[in-house]
Design a protein around this motif. Structure first.
Motif, PDB file in Angstrom:
ATOM      1  N   GLU A 184      45.893  42.231  39.912  1.00 50.20           N
ATOM      2  CA  GLU A 184      46.633  42.209  41.172  1.00 50.20           C
ATOM      3  C   GLU A 184      45.688  42.307  42.368  1.00 50.20           C
ATOM      4  O   GLU A 184      45.866  41.616  43.377  1.00 50.20           O
ATOM      5  CB  GLU A 184      47.629  43.371  41.208  1.00 50.20           C
ATOM      6  CG  GLU A 184      48.452  43.417  42.456  1.00 50.20           C
ATOM      7  CD  GLU A 184      49.405  44.606  42.481  1.00 50.20           C
ATOM      8  OE1 GLU A 184      50.150  44.707  43.470  1.00 50.20           O
ATOM      9  OE2 GLU A 184      49.400  45.420  41.544  1.00 50.20           O
ATOM     10  N   ILE A 185      44.660  43.118  42.242  1.00 48.83           N
ATOM     11  CA  ILE A 185      43.680  43.260  43.324  1.00 48.83           C
ATOM     12  C   ILE A 185      42.935  41.949  43.544  1.00 48.83           C
ATOM     13  O   ILE A 185      42.730  41.525  44.682  1.00 48.83           O
ATOM     14  CB  ILE A 185      42.707  44.412  43.020  1.00 48.83           C
ATOM     15  CG1 ILE A 185      43.448  45.747  43.097  1.00 48.83           C
ATOM     16  CG2 ILE A 185      41.518  44.389  43.972  1.00 48.83           C
ATOM     17  CD1 ILE A 185      42.661  46.922  42.558  1.00 48.83           C
ATOM     18  N   VAL A 186      42.545  41.288  42.453  1.00 51.56           N
ATOM     19  CA  VAL A 186      41.846  40.007  42.573  1.00 51.56           C
ATOM     20  C   VAL A 186      42.730  38.994  43.297  1.00 51.56           C
ATOM     21  O   VAL A 186      42.281  38.306  44.211  1.00 51.56           O
ATOM     22  CB  VAL A 186      41.426  39.465  41.187  1.00 51.56           C
ATOM     23  CG1 VAL A 186      40.964  38.022  41.270  1.00 51.56           C
ATOM     24  CG2 VAL A 186      40.320  40.326  40.597  1.00 51.56           C
ATOM     25  N   TYR A 235      39.461  32.394  41.215  1.00 51.88           N
ATOM     26  CA  TYR A 235      40.076  33.714  41.364  1.00 51.88           C
ATOM     27  C   TYR A 235      41.328  33.828  40.493  1.00 51.88           C
ATOM     28  O   TYR A 235      41.567  34.850  39.852  1.00 51.88           O
ATOM     29  CB  TYR A 235      40.466  33.966  42.821  1.00 51.88           C
ATOM     30  CG  TYR A 235      39.367  34.560  43.674  1.00 51.88           C
ATOM     31  CD1 TYR A 235      38.710  35.728  43.312  1.00 51.88           C
ATOM     32  CD2 TYR A 235      39.009  33.962  44.874  1.00 51.88           C
ATOM     33  CE1 TYR A 235      37.728  36.277  44.111  1.00 51.88           C
ATOM     34  CE2 TYR A 235      38.024  34.501  45.682  1.00 51.88           C
ATOM     35  CZ  TYR A 235      37.386  35.669  45.299  1.00 51.88           C
ATOM     36  OH  TYR A 235      36.422  36.210  46.087  1.00 51.88           O
ATOM     37  N   THR A 236      42.135  32.781  40.469  1.00 49.03           N
ATOM     38  CA  THR A 236      43.346  32.794  39.656  1.00 49.03           C
ATOM     39  C   THR A 236      43.004  32.914  38.178  1.00 49.03           C
ATOM     40  O   THR A 236      43.625  33.686  37.443  1.00 49.03           O
ATOM     41  CB  THR A 236      44.170  31.524  39.909  1.00 49.03           C
ATOM     42  OG1 THR A 236      44.453  31.430  41.305  1.00 49.03           O
ATOM     43  CG2 THR A 236      45.463  31.523  39.127  1.00 49.03           C
ATOM     44  N   GLY A 237      41.996  32.170  37.745  1.00 51.67           N
ATOM     45  CA  GLY A 237      41.552  32.261  36.355  1.00 51.67           C
ATOM     46  C   GLY A 237      41.031  33.644  36.013  1.00 51.67           C
ATOM     47  O   GLY A 237      41.302  34.182  34.928  1.00 51.67           O
ATOM     48  N   ARG A 238      40.293  34.242  36.943  1.00 50.71           N
ATOM     49  CA  ARG A 238      39.778  35.597  36.727  1.00 50.71           C
ATOM     50  C   ARG A 238      40.922  36.593  36.620  1.00 50.71           C
ATOM     51  O   ARG A 238      40.902  37.491  35.764  1.00 50.71           O
ATOM     52  CB  ARG A 238      38.827  35.987  37.865  1.00 50.71           C
ATOM     53  CG  ARG A 238      38.254  37.370  37.739  1.00 50.71           C
ATOM     54  CD  ARG A 238      37.326  37.487  36.547  1.00 50.71           C
ATOM     55  NE  ARG A 238      36.812  38.845  36.460  1.00 50.71           N
ATOM     56  CZ  ARG A 238      36.565  39.475  35.328  1.00 50.71           C
ATOM     57  NH1 ARG A 238      36.726  38.844  34.181  1.00 50.71           N
ATOM     58  NH2 ARG A 238      36.113  40.704  35.323  1.00 50.71           N
ATOM     59  N   ALA A 239      41.931  36.443  37.462  1.00 53.21           N
ATOM     60  CA  ALA A 239      43.087  37.332  37.396  1.00 53.21           C
ATOM     61  C   ALA A 239      43.804  37.184  36.048  1.00 53.21           C
ATOM     62  O   ALA A 239      44.238  38.180  35.457  1.00 53.21           O
ATOM     63  CB  ALA A 239      44.041  37.042  38.546  1.00 53.21           C
ATOM     64  N   ARG A 240      43.898  35.962  35.562  1.00 56.16           N
ATOM     65  CA  ARG A 240      44.532  35.742  34.251  1.00 56.16           C
ATOM     66  C   ARG A 240      43.723  36.405  33.145  1.00 56.16           C
ATOM     67  O   ARG A 240      44.284  36.976  32.204  1.00 56.16           O
ATOM     68  CB  ARG A 240      44.671  34.248  33.977  1.00 56.16           C
ATOM     69  CG  ARG A 240      45.773  33.611  34.758  1.00 56.16           C
ATOM     70  CD  ARG A 240      46.018  32.183  34.299  1.00 56.16           C
ATOM     71  NE  ARG A 240      47.035  31.583  35.123  1.00 56.16           N
ATOM     72  CZ  ARG A 240      46.893  30.424  35.742  1.00 56.16           C
ATOM     73  NH1 ARG A 240      45.794  29.724  35.597  1.00 56.16           N
ATOM     74  NH2 ARG A 240      47.872  29.946  36.482  1.00 56.16           N
ATOM     75  N   GLU A 241      42.382  36.307  33.229  1.00 56.84           N
ATOM     76  CA  GLU A 241      41.527  36.962  32.236  1.00 56.84           C
ATOM     77  C   GLU A 241      41.772  38.469  32.224  1.00 56.84           C
ATOM     78  O   GLU A 241      41.884  39.078  31.157  1.00 56.84           O
ATOM     79  CB  GLU A 241      40.045  36.712  32.542  1.00 56.84           C
ATOM     80  CG  GLU A 241      39.565  35.313  32.294  1.00 56.84           C
ATOM     81  CD  GLU A 241      38.125  35.116  32.765  1.00 56.84           C
ATOM     82  OE1 GLU A 241      37.585  35.988  33.474  1.00 56.84           O
ATOM     83  OE2 GLU A 241      37.551  34.073  32.422  1.00 56.84           O
TER      84      GLU A 241
END
Length: 98
Positions: free
Chosen positions: A81-83, A64-70
């Motif tokens: 922010e939602i992720v 999830y953190t990696g997806r938010a960074r992407e």
């Protein structure tokens, strides 16, 4: 005409054994290493539906953190922010995928 299984349909399949859940977690770890965080999230969710392991929950958090960074790198700050908000429960634990 033969039916083709899509990648999404394969990732939504529920494991029928601990070995299936472990395979999904292994696929998730490989996806994280390759930078495919969205795919890793799906695989970890599958594994966690079968059995809740701390290492898999930590992997889901990392995905999830990696997806938010992407998303943030693409300028999609609101989505990032939602992720992140959906990643953790109020007590800091990763939200249940089910």
């Amino acid at each position: 005409m033969s039916k083709r299984t899509t990648a999404r349909a394969r990732t939504q399949a529920r494991p029928h054994s601990a070995a299936g859940a472990a395979a999904a977690a292994a696929d998730a770890a490989a996806a994280i290493e390759a930078g495919r965080h969205r795919e890793a999230i799906e695989h970890f969710k599958i594994a966690l539906r079968f059995e809740s392991r701390a290492s898999w929950r930590a992997g889901l958090t990392a995905a999830y953190t990696g997806r938010a960074r992407e998303l943030a790198a693409k300028g999609m700050y609101r989505e990032a922010e939602i992720v992140l908000a959906n990643t953790e429960d109020r007590d800091g634990r990763v939200a249940d995928p089910g």
